[in-house]
Scaffold this active site. Sequence first.
Site, short mmCIF file in Angstrom:
data_model
loop_
_atom_site.label_atom_id
_atom_site.label_comp_id
_atom_site.label_asym_id
_atom_site.label_seq_id
_atom_site.Cartn_x
_atom_site.Cartn_y
_atom_site.Cartn_z
N THR A 1 0.30 6.86 -12.30
CA THR A 1 1.29 6.08 -13.06
C THR A 1 0.93 4.60 -13.11
O THR A 1 1.50 3.86 -13.91
CB THR A 1 2.68 6.27 -12.45
OG1 THR A 1 2.55 6.27 -11.01
CG2 THR A 1 3.29 7.59 -12.88
N GLU A 2 0.04 4.17 -12.24
CA GLU A 2 -0.44 2.78 -12.27
C GLU A 2 -1.82 2.71 -11.65
O GLU A 2 -2.04 3.24 -10.56
CB GLU A 2 0.47 1.86 -11.45
CG GLU A 2 1.80 1.55 -12.07
CD GLU A 2 2.63 0.59 -11.22
OE1 GLU A 2 2.07 -0.15 -10.40
OE2 GLU A 2 3.86 0.60 -11.40
N ASN A 3 -2.74 2.04 -12.35
CA ASN A 3 -4.03 1.69 -11.77
C ASN A 3 -4.63 0.61 -12.65
O ASN A 3 -4.65 0.75 -13.87
CB ASN A 3 -4.96 2.93 -11.71
CG ASN A 3 -6.34 2.58 -11.16
OD1 ASN A 3 -7.35 2.73 -11.84
ND2 ASN A 3 -6.39 2.15 -9.93
#
EC number: 3.2.1.21
Length: 581
Positions: free
Chosen positions: A409-411
Amino acid sequence: ILSMTCHVLVLVLCLSAAEDFDWTKNDRGSFYYGTFPAGFSWGAGSSAYQTEGAWDKDGKGLSIWDVFSHRKGKILQNDTGDSSCQGYYKIKEDISLMKELKLDHYRFSISWPRIMPTGIKSDHVNEKGIKYYDELIDNLLENKITPIATLYHWDLPQVLQEKYGGWQNISMVNYFNEFANLCFERFGNRVKYWITLNNPWSVAVEGYETGEHAPGLKLRGTGAYRAAHHMIKAHAKVWHTYDTKWRGKQKGLVGISLSGDWGEPVDISNQKDIEAAERYVQFYIGWFATPIFHGDYPQVMKDFIGRKSAQQGLGTSRLPTFSSQEKSYVKGTCDFLGIGHFTTRYITQKNYQSGHGSSSYFTDRDLAELVDPRWPDPGSEWLYSVPWGFRRLLNFVKAQYRNPMIYVTENGVSEKIMCTELCDDWRIQYYKDYTNEMLKAIKDGVNVRGYTAWSLLDKFEWDEGYSERFGLYYVDFRNKNTPRYPKASVQYYKRIISSNGFPNQREVENWKRKATETCSSSNQLLAAEEQRSTAANILRLIHDPLTSHMEMVTEVVVPTVCTLCILLSAVFLMFLLRRHN
Ligand code: NOJ
């Protein structure tokens, strides 16, 4: 000196270590050419407070971040998210950026106080706020971009903080559930991927333990554990609500987004370091994932916090407990696991004495974090690029939680450069290497279904204000229209997406050159444009006091002087007349 010694120690140890460690079979340094499974979903993300702006428009209530950022000294340079990227007014423009990237999904968050100004449904539901998200969702779908909606990305309604103490209070469970239920009711016919909470670790630790984030409480040793406990229960309740009331009709999925840095033992032949690194990860992602997948906190957290609480003379552990009903209620409440991952640390064992009042989440873990000075560190202070740590974290999740369905979901990575820079080759490198390690993890058997680059735009980066830019698109915050400009990484990410991975060496090697071909000329154009708008701003600043000065001269000084002249002439005349007589 101490940190130098640690760095040297790390260098020596990591050179001698790890090469034949299980997960490094495909070698840390080597690049893996291949593609992702068909249907793999590529996306980019944002969150409401970080991008929307319009903080007090159309009936929106205050969130804890509105209040916190307006308090002097809390945010770097006293920046606020008041207007940010103006995303509230730019649905179409931003979707055209997503189209340019050919994104499969877009992850955004719904601002609770925008649609429930006090956070309490029976007080008021703000239809204008609902309309904004309706439009966003409809436009995404019209453009064949799957919406992934986060229900809580840190912007708790201020009223709930003031009345109840926010996540310190168990009543948040019901209030959050009512909010989530309204979102399912109003948006669930179109949104099929729901994330209950984003990164509860940060909310708990930075919001209630260190106070660096809203609501800014420093309840060391207890605040974070309490907040986390209530958030886990709130997540579970929302999952059950969806499961019993909406799933049959709407057929969507409900997950949570957890952040987790990877922790690697400094010395992999030292049992104490191995255990310390395991603790690091268990106190991080495990704190939330273990209750959600297995029904209770990680044993190591219960042991360490319990023992330290007893040493402090406390009758019960500072880590709250789940009753057996609660355990089974919380267990299994995750259709997919969202993972937000940015960086890695080397970990070694370090004992902290638990004295009265000195306890904290950090000292409870009995470990020290180290970094390798060779790791690239282009932006945020904490963010070192260590791609192989990503693969290890993903394998850890697979092993610990029985291979759940994962969405990253985040990187992503930031830059701290104050002047304009569209040629972000370090971001290209970061995305290339991290997505490649994710591909290796998929080959290891980890069930990763999608990837979300963080973030679509430069935006408000919490206590760091606008000083850290995570965007694929550069946002010119000095211009009140907040125009967006593609960085070179847009071109690169676009190629990863269109090839669904890294087809072959010859092709991939050309991507970087092609991506950076035009960025330096656009850089110059943008820099010139920025200089123009800065000059215009300066002129306006100079002009403003000048005009008001002139106005004061004509409206106040001139009449006063004239009146005085008339009076003086009259007095003088009278004096002359008297002398004459
Ligand atoms: C995690 C947070 O969820 C996100 O809002 C933030 O921008 C990134 N970390 C980078 O710090």
